[in-house]
Scaffold this motif. Structure first.
Motif, PDB file in Angstrom:
ATOM      1  N   GLU A 181      -7.355   3.862 -22.526  1.00 59.19           N
ATOM      2  CA  GLU A 181      -6.540   3.393 -21.405  1.00 59.19           C
ATOM      3  C   GLU A 181      -6.667   1.880 -21.215  1.00 59.19           C
ATOM      4  O   GLU A 181      -5.687   1.175 -20.961  1.00 59.19           O
ATOM      5  CB  GLU A 181      -6.961   4.126 -20.129  1.00 59.19           C
ATOM      6  N   LEU A 205      -3.664  -0.795 -21.689  1.00 60.21           N
ATOM      7  CA  LEU A 205      -3.288  -1.750 -20.655  1.00 60.21           C
ATOM      8  C   LEU A 205      -3.362  -3.185 -21.181  1.00 60.21           C
ATOM      9  O   LEU A 205      -2.475  -4.011 -20.903  1.00 60.21           O
ATOM     10  CB  LEU A 205      -4.207  -1.581 -19.445  1.00 60.21           C
ATOM     11  N   GLN A 211      -0.390  -3.848 -23.359  1.00 62.66           N
ATOM     12  CA  GLN A 211       0.828  -4.059 -22.558  1.00 62.66           C
ATOM     13  C   GLN A 211       0.858  -5.472 -21.959  1.00 62.66           C
ATOM     14  O   GLN A 211       1.894  -6.139 -21.977  1.00 62.66           O
ATOM     15  CB  GLN A 211       0.896  -2.996 -21.452  1.00 62.66           C
ATOM     16  N   ARG A 212      -0.304  -5.898 -21.445  1.00 60.19           N
ATOM     17  CA  ARG A 212      -0.367  -7.247 -20.879  1.00 60.19           C
ATOM     18  C   ARG A 212      -0.148  -8.304 -21.960  1.00 60.19           C
ATOM     19  O   ARG A 212       0.580  -9.286 -21.748  1.00 60.19           O
ATOM     20  CB  ARG A 212      -1.713  -7.460 -20.199  1.00 60.19           C
TER      21      ARG A 212
END
Length: 263
Positions: A117, A121, A124-125
């Motif tokens: 996870e 994340l 994605q950033r």
């Protein structure tokens, strides 16, 4: 020597820096930075995929262990039903060992799931940052290209202005030289006409006698013209009284003619 070496080193670094500035193209630098960010993003995505793969493997192992645990539990019940308590005890002992493995795998699964996870994340950033950098990169490249084109156009116009200035100076020099030659030619013609300079070609040469005759002839023509004008003025003055005195005679002739007509 130490001071000289330091100075030489500073000069070398300054010249190298200047050469690098001339060779550096900001657009190429931006493309290289964008490529590096894409490589980093690819590594993060590969890490996410590796963690997800490990998690999936743990899930498969957990499913297998849970299936074996359920099978052992079923075997223990059948052994008790058949009166084989020793077999039931063995089955339950193996099931307990599997349950410990299942617990350990569940802890690892939760850890991997948390890492997955976090990496997802982060990916994605990082993807958002890479997309923003790409937009900014293209904007900067377009602005730089436009500024470079404007600079080249300005330099071209500057070169044209300098060339036109040189052409203007050349035209001015040509006009000045032409005027000087025309003035010199006129002055030579006047000097030749006055006799101050000799015409070496012999085409316009005159001796002193002919020059004197031409001078006297010019004066005679003036005197003749002056005499003619005086004669015209004198003749005009004589004709006017004659015309005025002839008017009574004309009236007398008319009266005499009238008397003849009556008779």
């Amino acid at each position: 020597m130490s001071g000289v070496m330091k100075r030489m080193g500073m000069i070398f670094r300054a010249k190298a820096n200047k050469a690098l500035d001339r060779a550096e193209d900001p657009r190429e630098t931006l493309d290289y930075s964008y490529q590096k960010q894409l490589e980093l993003l690819q590594k993060v995505r590969r890490g996410v995929a590796d963690v997800a793969t490990s998690r999936k493997r743990l899930e498969l192992q957990l499913n297998q262990l849970q299936s074996q645990s359920g099978k052992l539990e079923e075997q223990g019940r059948k052994a008790l039903a058949l009166g084989r308590e020793d077999l039931a005890r063995e089955a339950l002992s193996r099931r307990a060992s599997l349950q410990q493995q299942v617990s350990d795998l569940e802890v690892q699964h939760q850890t991997l799931q948390g890492e997955e996870e976090k990496l997802t994340l982060a990916a994605q950033r990082l993807q958002a940052k890479v997309d923003a950098f790409r937009t900014k990169k293209e904007t900067i490249k377009a602005t730089y290209t436009a500024a470079q084109a404007q600079t080249r156009i300005a330099e071209s116009f500057s070169g044209i202005s300098e060339e036109m200035s040189d052409v203007g100076l050349a035209i001015q020099r040509a006009e000045d030289k032409t005027a000087q030659l025309q003035a010199r030619a006129g002055a030579i013609d006047e000097l030749l006409a006055s006799g101050a300079l000799d015409d070496q070609s012999g085409l316009g040469a005159k001796d002193d006698i002919q020059a004197e005759l031409d001078r006297l002839s010019g004066g005679t023509d003036v005197e003749l013209e002056l005499a003619r004008m005086k004669a015209e003025l004198a003749g005009g003055s004589a004709a006017k009284p004659a015309i005025e005195g002839g008017r009574p005679d004309a009236q007398g002739d008319q009266q005499t003619q009238h008397r003849f007509d009556k008779q």
